[in-house]
Design a protein around this motif. Structure first.
Motif, PDB file in Angstrom:
ATOM      1  N   VAL A 173       0.849  -1.189   0.000  1.00  0.00           N
ATOM      2  CA  VAL A 173       0.000   0.000   0.000  1.00  0.00           C
ATOM      3  C   VAL A 173       0.885   1.239   0.000  1.00  0.00           C
ATOM      4  O   VAL A 173       1.650   1.470   0.935  1.00  0.00           O
ATOM      5  N   TYR A 174       0.778   2.011  -1.059  1.00  0.00           N
ATOM      6  CA  TYR A 174       1.549   3.237  -1.222  1.00  0.00           C
ATOM      7  C   TYR A 174       0.603   4.439  -1.211  1.00  0.00           C
ATOM      8  O   TYR A 174      -0.568   4.316  -1.584  1.00  0.00           O
ATOM      9  N   PRO A 175       1.097   5.612  -0.837  1.00  0.00           N
ATOM     10  CA  PRO A 175       0.275   6.825  -0.973  1.00  0.00           C
ATOM     11  C   PRO A 175      -0.075   7.125  -2.421  1.00  0.00           C
ATOM     12  O   PRO A 175      -1.096   7.728  -2.712  1.00  0.00           O
ATOM     13  N   SER A 176       0.798   6.702  -3.349  1.00  0.00           N
ATOM     14  CA  SER A 176       0.589   6.875  -4.783  1.00  0.00           C
ATOM     15  C   SER A 176       1.505   5.897  -5.488  1.00  0.00           C
ATOM     16  O   SER A 176       2.540   5.490  -4.941  1.00  0.00           O
ATOM     17  N   GLY A 177       1.150   5.544  -6.714  1.00  0.00           N
ATOM     18  CA  GLY A 177       2.040   4.710  -7.496  1.00  0.00           C
ATOM     19  C   GLY A 177       3.342   5.410  -7.839  1.00  0.00           C
ATOM     20  O   GLY A 177       4.333   4.765  -8.190  1.00  0.00           O
ATOM     21  N   PHE A 178       3.338   6.739  -7.721  1.00  0.00           N
ATOM     22  CA  PHE A 178       4.531   7.525  -7.996  1.00  0.00           C
ATOM     23  C   PHE A 178       5.298   7.849  -6.721  1.00  0.00           C
ATOM     24  O   PHE A 178       6.301   8.561  -6.768  1.00  0.00           O
ATOM     25  N   LEU A 179       4.809   7.344  -5.576  1.00  0.00           N
ATOM     26  CA  LEU A 179       5.495   7.533  -4.290  1.00  0.00           C
ATOM     27  C   LEU A 179       5.631   6.154  -3.645  1.00  0.00           C
ATOM     28  O   LEU A 179       4.837   5.770  -2.778  1.00  0.00           O
ATOM     29  N   PRO A 180       6.603   5.383  -4.075  1.00  0.00           N
ATOM     30  CA  PRO A 180       6.688   3.973  -3.682  1.00  0.00           C
ATOM     31  C   PRO A 180       7.280   3.740  -2.292  1.00  0.00           C
ATOM     32  O   PRO A 180       8.281   3.037  -2.120  1.00  0.00           O
ATOM     33  N   LEU A 181       6.654   4.335  -1.272  1.00  0.00           N
ATOM     34  CA  LEU A 181       6.963   4.042   0.122  1.00  0.00           C
ATOM     35  C   LEU A 181       5.809   3.229   0.679  1.00  0.00           C
ATOM     36  O   LEU A 181       4.664   3.689   0.674  1.00  0.00           O
ATOM     37  N   SER A 182       6.082   2.032   1.161  1.00  0.00           N
ATOM     38  CA  SER A 182       5.003   1.159   1.621  1.00  0.00           C
ATOM     39  C   SER A 182       4.606   1.471   3.059  1.00  0.00           C
ATOM     40  O   SER A 182       5.457   1.659   3.932  1.00  0.00           O
ATOM     41  N   ALA A 183       3.294   1.510   3.276  1.00  0.00           N
ATOM     42  CA  ALA A 183       2.755   1.694   4.624  1.00  0.00           C
ATOM     43  C   ALA A 183       2.167   0.394   5.162  1.00  0.00           C
ATOM     44  O   ALA A 183       1.602   0.373   6.255  1.00  0.00           O
ATOM     45  N   GLY A 184       2.289  -0.692   4.414  1.00  0.00           N
ATOM     46  CA  GLY A 184       1.736  -1.978   4.829  1.00  0.00           C
ATOM     47  C   GLY A 184       1.386  -2.808   3.613  1.00  0.00           C
ATOM     48  O   GLY A 184       1.610  -2.393   2.475  1.00  0.00           O
ATOM     49  N   ASN A 185       0.834  -3.990   3.869  1.00  0.00           N
ATOM     50  CA  ASN A 185       0.452  -4.898   2.789  1.00  0.00           C
ATOM     51  C   ASN A 185      -0.939  -5.441   3.066  1.00  0.00           C
ATOM     52  O   ASN A 185      -1.260  -5.806   4.209  1.00  0.00           O
ATOM     53  N   VAL A 186      -1.780  -5.481   2.039  1.00  0.00           N
ATOM     54  CA  VAL A 186      -3.166  -5.892   2.226  1.00  0.00           C
ATOM     55  C   VAL A 186      -3.274  -7.375   2.551  1.00  0.00           C
ATOM     56  O   VAL A 186      -4.351  -7.829   2.961  1.00  0.00           O
ATOM     57  N   ARG A 187      -2.209  -8.134   2.373  1.00  0.00           N
ATOM     58  CA  ARG A 187      -2.229  -9.536   2.797  1.00  0.00           C
ATOM     59  C   ARG A 187      -2.154  -9.651   4.318  1.00  0.00           C
ATOM     60  O   ARG A 187      -2.492 -10.680   4.884  1.00  0.00           O
ATOM     61  N   GLU A 188      -1.714  -8.573   4.950  1.00  0.00           N
ATOM     62  CA  GLU A 188      -1.526  -8.590   6.399  1.00  0.00           C
ATOM     63  C   GLU A 188      -2.456  -7.626   7.133  1.00  0.00           C
ATOM     64  O   GLU A 188      -2.770  -7.833   8.308  1.00  0.00           O
TER      65      GLU A 188
END
Length: 355
Positions: free
Chosen positions: A267-282
């Motif tokens: 999960v990113y704030p944008s596809g152009f800002l690739p910092l992950s805040a988590g994963n929808v699998r978790e």
């Protein structure tokens, strides 16, 4: 368009990159798409679980199935139908390839597709295909016509950079001829393959913002900008002559009214800002959007630095967080594409990204 939404609680737009596979290899591709699907993509059941969670944002949540080319997934109509049945508004952004047939569009329309977005980066076959490095113009135009025949609203996305900026007036005319409901004008963020392209200068961008406001007033289709939220600042200055109403309108930017789920569930704030805040699998996409430290910080423009943090328009604009990150490594920094300097600001200015 979206009604009143509390962007602290729900995104106006949730993008899900269903795959990075694509038959094209466009020069500006954020995803640096590849021909084959990734083995760790969300599978059908995981995808439906994501849509179940997205429905918790509220009835009518907009979900955009993007890529790569979402048509590379055989279960795309099934996912569109499932999301529609859950009360989501399901939009699709297919690539302009020969796989985008009238039959595929009819199948997606029957499944409940609420909108289709296609890309036009040139006003002619020659200019569009030259920019994208692929032959896609004819297929794109045919797909837009087919979608309209099935009653599907069509959006056109256009990339603005040094290679395309002179084409904008002619693209405007083409957009009108195609009969779209919205022209989304994307100002280049140098990520993925787009890192080799040349952006326009801040002064040129300001002039285009003025022109786009005129286009919006004159054309039957709507106009919006992507990764250029200072379009709203320009609009307010035109209406109010400056500072009145500078807190009147909230805007969408990365992490604030906008969220992006990658093909592997990050999960990113944008596809152009690739910092992950988590994963929808978790974690639920709802919890990540509402509670993660990254998303919360991006919704607080008072925490931005440089001239964006000092700007009186920060609550309605806030600058492109994606471009700030791409150019400086700091998502809270100043957007180097915006030329506006707040009155009295004497701090550092971002390096110009183009001459």
């Amino acid at each position: 368009m979206f009604g009143v939404i509390d962007v602290d609680q729900s995104p106006l737009v949730l993008i899900w990159e269903v795959t990075q596979a694509c038959g094209l290899a466009c020069r500006h591709c954020r995803a640096a798409a590849v021909p084959r699907r990734h083995p760790e993509e969300l599978d059908t059941e995981e995808a439906k679980a994501l849509l179940d969670d997205a429905a918790e944002f509220g009835d009518g949540q907009l979900v955009v199935l993007s890529g790569g080319d979402p048509l590379m997934r055989e279960d795309l109509p099934e996912l569109v139908r499932y999301g529609t049945d859950r009360g989501l508004r399901m939009a699709v952004t297919p690539s302009g390839t020969r796989s985008l047939t009238r039959e595929r569009i009819a199948e997606l329309a029957d499944a409940g597709m609420a909108r289709m977005a296609v890309s036009l980066d040139g006003a002619t076959r020659e200019s569009h295909d030259a920019f994208r490095g692929e032959e896609s113009y004819a297929d794109t135009i045919a797909a837009a016509e087919a979608a309209r025949e099935h009653g599907i609203p069509v959006q056109v996305n256009t990339t603005v950079c040094a290679d395309t900026v002179e084409e904008l007036p002619a693209i405007r005319e083409l957009v009108g001829e195609v009969g779209v409901v919205l022209w989304s004008v994307f100002f280049l963020v140098r990520v993925g393959r787009g890192g080799v392209l040349t952006p326009i200068s801040p002064v040129r961008a300001e002039g285009i913002m003025e022109w786009l406001h005129d286009v919006d007033a004159e054309e039957p289709f709507g106009v919006k900008t992507t990764e250029a939220p200072f379009y709203r600042r320009v609009g307010l200055q035109r209406e109010d002559g400056g500072r009145e109403g500078s807190r009147r309108r909230a805007g969408v930017r990365a992490g604030c009214g906008f969220a992006f789920v990658s093909h592997t569930g990050e999960v990113y704030p944008s596809g152009f800002l690739p910092l992950s805040a988590g994963n929808v699998r978790e974690s639920s996409i709802v919890d990540v959007y509402r509670e993660s430290a990254l998303f919360r910080s991006l919704r607080n423009p008072d925490g931005f630095t440089g001239k964006c943090g000092a700007c009186e328009f920060r609550h309605v604009c806030g600058g492109s967080r994606s471009r700030a990150y791409a150019e400086t490594g700091d998502p809270a920094g100043s957007d180097p594409l915006c030329p506006y300097v707040p009155e009295g600001y004497d701090g550092p200015l971002p390096a110009r990204i183009a001459d």
